[in-house]
Design a protein around this motif. Structure first.
Motif, PDB file in Angstrom:
ATOM      1  N   PHE A 144       0.689  -1.658  -0.142  1.00  0.00           N
ATOM      2  CA  PHE A 144      -0.280  -0.364  -0.200  1.00  0.00           C
ATOM      3  C   PHE A 144       1.257   1.260  -0.183  1.00  0.00           C
ATOM      4  N   SER A 145       2.264   1.175   0.881  1.00  0.00           N
ATOM      5  CA  SER A 145       2.444   1.785   0.514  1.00  0.00           C
ATOM      6  C   SER A 145       3.967   1.790   1.555  1.00  0.00           C
ATOM      7  N   PRO A 146       5.635   2.660   1.350  1.00  0.00           N
ATOM      8  CA  PRO A 146       6.620   2.212   1.502  1.00  0.00           C
ATOM      9  C   PRO A 146       6.579   1.680   3.076  1.00  0.00           C
ATOM     10  N   GLU A 147       6.070   2.934   3.865  1.00  0.00           N
ATOM     11  CA  GLU A 147       5.595   2.533   5.790  1.00  0.00           C
ATOM     12  C   GLU A 147       5.144   1.471   6.308  1.00  0.00           C
ATOM     13  N   LEU A 148       3.638   0.521   4.865  1.00  0.00           N
ATOM     14  CA  LEU A 148       3.238  -0.430   5.135  1.00  0.00           C
ATOM     15  C   LEU A 148       4.173  -1.761   4.540  1.00  0.00           C
ATOM     16  N   PHE A 149       5.460  -1.511   4.100  1.00  0.00           N
ATOM     17  CA  PHE A 149       5.738  -2.287   2.879  1.00  0.00           C
ATOM     18  C   PHE A 149       6.479  -3.548   3.762  1.00  0.00           C
ATOM     19  N   ASP A 150       6.178  -3.598   5.402  1.00  0.00           N
ATOM     20  CA  ASP A 150       7.230  -5.122   6.490  1.00  0.00           C
ATOM     21  C   ASP A 150       6.346  -5.616   6.701  1.00  0.00           C
ATOM     22  N   LYS A 151       5.050  -4.641   6.568  1.00  0.00           N
ATOM     23  CA  LYS A 151       3.567  -5.504   7.097  1.00  0.00           C
ATOM     24  C   LYS A 151       3.384  -6.802   5.334  1.00  0.00           C
ATOM     25  N   SER A 152       3.409  -5.967   4.819  1.00  0.00           N
ATOM     26  CA  SER A 152       3.339  -7.048   3.627  1.00  0.00           C
ATOM     27  C   SER A 152       4.284  -7.906   2.702  1.00  0.00           C
ATOM     28  N   ILE A 153       5.334  -7.585   3.735  1.00  0.00           N
ATOM     29  CA  ILE A 153       6.762  -8.710   3.319  1.00  0.00           C
ATOM     30  C   ILE A 153       6.255 -10.176   4.828  1.00  0.00           C
ATOM     31  N   GLU A 154       5.468  -9.339   6.465  1.00  0.00           N
ATOM     32  CA  GLU A 154       5.002 -10.455   7.113  1.00  0.00           C
ATOM     33  C   GLU A 154       4.140 -11.399   6.459  1.00  0.00           C
ATOM     34  N   LEU A 155       3.292 -11.141   5.337  1.00  0.00           N
ATOM     35  CA  LEU A 155       2.003 -11.696   5.154  1.00  0.00           C
ATOM     36  C   LEU A 155       2.212 -12.202   4.417  1.00  0.00           C
ATOM     37  N   SER A 156       3.690 -12.011   3.275  1.00  0.00           N
ATOM     38  CA  SER A 156       4.098 -13.188   2.589  1.00  0.00           C
ATOM     39  C   SER A 156       4.923 -13.970   3.025  1.00  0.00           C
ATOM     40  N   ASN A 157       5.308 -14.287   3.972  1.00  0.00           N
ATOM     41  CA  ASN A 157       5.973 -15.006   4.641  1.00  0.00           C
ATOM     42  C   ASN A 157       5.126 -16.376   5.743  1.00  0.00           C
ATOM     43  N   ILE A 158       3.715 -15.498   5.745  1.00  0.00           N
ATOM     44  CA  ILE A 158       2.949 -16.907   6.002  1.00  0.00           C
ATOM     45  C   ILE A 158       2.518 -17.394   5.138  1.00  0.00           C
ATOM     46  N   LEU A 159       2.181 -16.229   4.096  1.00  0.00           N
ATOM     47  CA  LEU A 159       1.434 -17.440   2.978  1.00  0.00           C
ATOM     48  C   LEU A 159       2.534 -17.683   2.171  1.00  0.00           C
ATOM     49  N   ARG A 160       4.227 -18.373   2.187  1.00  0.00           N
ATOM     50  CA  ARG A 160       4.428 -19.171   2.079  1.00  0.00           C
ATOM     51  C   ARG A 160       4.744 -19.990   2.943  1.00  0.00           C
ATOM     52  N   ARG A 161       4.984 -20.167   3.984  1.00  0.00           N
ATOM     53  CA  ARG A 161       5.378 -20.669   5.053  1.00  0.00           C
ATOM     54  C   ARG A 161       4.201 -21.844   4.702  1.00  0.00           C
TER      55      ARG A 161
END
Length: 339
Positions: free
Chosen positions: A256-273
């Motif tokens: 959504f924005s650079p400030e929320l990039f870490d939240k997107s990474i966190e969700l990606s990790n969950i899905l990939r696991r």
């Protein structure tokens, strides 16, 4: 590739446990005129068993090729594996009174039989030093489809292949000899039943090759090499070429924005696991609208969005790209929704 493998096995023999079962798949190059089914650059599958002179190894190698046919959907009515025993043939040539010095040159002539007319083949045999009577005798041998019944080696191979369940794919062909000098016994080639293509692939037993390349010990081996280009043409001709999916990504996690990039990474990790095929958009500066267009163009069925509202509630918006439906879900629920 086979001489290189033999040299490698010979050099490492003291560190290996025999028999060695080996395979590789990779890019190959050869200098020849490009044509349908053959190019200067291609991919090739090599598979070998080294360290045993048992015909059970030959049967296993041939059965692997037949199993590959079956997995591709090719039937015994479309493709065959033709086998022969060069030693068995050489014994028959010797019984005909053919000079041993003529054996290998004659085998190279026999190898060309499928590529020339019958008249030209007869002329080639005559040029190789055979008289009319011996030409006739040799043709009878090459046309005798039941000749294998007099060979314990060939009947042994065929019986084991039958136990593997692939006997419908395999047939004896006394004209299969393979032109390479290093083959010592079993030789085999893949052919389409209609004969529209040249040999699809080939292989055989090479019991003396390690010594031929300079090793002090004999390490018998058997194997085959199969290129991708002819096989591709055969599959297309038989209507069996697979429709491959270019993109299998299940969900695009947007940023959504650079400030929320870490939240997107966190969700990606969950899905990939959870083994969900996930793509994370790589540039957090890109507007959300453009990221959605990216997903649509690539055919990605879902996008996940974490904006300020979602972050505050600890939720994820999951959008179905086919119908536009959106749901706010817990992160754990996103995984279940994507199954």
């Amino acid at each position: 590739m086979t001489p290189s493998l033999s040299r490698m096995i010979a050099q490492a023999a003291g560190r290996l446990t025999f028999p060695v079962k080996w395979f590789t798949y990779g890019r190959r190059f050869r200098y020849e005129q490009p044509q349908k089914g053959r190019g200067r650059e291609f991919f090739q599958w090599d598979i070998d068993i080294l360290g045993t002179d048992s015909f059970a190894a030959d049967a296993e190698i041939i059965s692997i090729a037949a199993s590959f046919y079956k997995k591709l959907g090719l039937t015994p009515q479309e493709v065959k594996i033709k086998i022969n025993d060069r030693k068995f043939l050489q014994e028959k040539l010797s019984a005909m009174g053919i000079d041993p010095d003529l054996t290998l040159p004659l085998i190279k002539v026999i190898d060309k039989r499928s590529k020339v007319t019958p008249d030209n083949f007869n002329t080639m045999l005559t040029d190789a030093g055979l008289g009319t009577e011996k030409v006739s005798s040799l043709l009878n041998i090459l046309d005798d489809k039941d000749g294998y019944k007099n060979s314990e080696w060939l009947t042994g191979i065929l019986n084991i292949i039958k136990q593997y369940g692939f006997d419908d794919y395999v047939e004896f062909d006394p004209g299969i000899v393979r032109g390479l000098d290093y083959y010592t016994r079993t030789v085999f080639e893949g052919w389409d039943v209609k004969g529209e293509f040249r040999s699809i692939w080939g292989g055989g037993r090479y019991d003396n090759l390690t010594q031929d390349v300079g090793a002090s010990q004999t390490i018998p081996g058997v194997g085959f090499a199969m290129g991708d280009m002819v096989m591709e043409e055969v599959l297309k001709k038989c209507g069996k070429f697979p429709a491959l999916t270019v993109n299998k990504t299940r969900v695009l996690v947007t940023v959504f924005s650079p400030e929320l990039f870490d939240k997107s990474i966190e969700l990606s990790n969950i899905l990939r696991r959870e083994n969900t095929l996930t793509e994370l958009y790589p540039d957090p500066r890109t507007k959300l609208e453009r990221q959605l267009k990216y997903a649509a163009r690539k055919g990605i069925p879902y996008v996940a969005i974490i904006g300020p509202e979602e972050m505050e509630k600890g939720l994820v918006t999951l959008k179905n790209m086919s119908n536009g439906e959106q749901k706010m879900l817990q992160k754990e629920q996103v995984v279940k929704q994507l199954i």
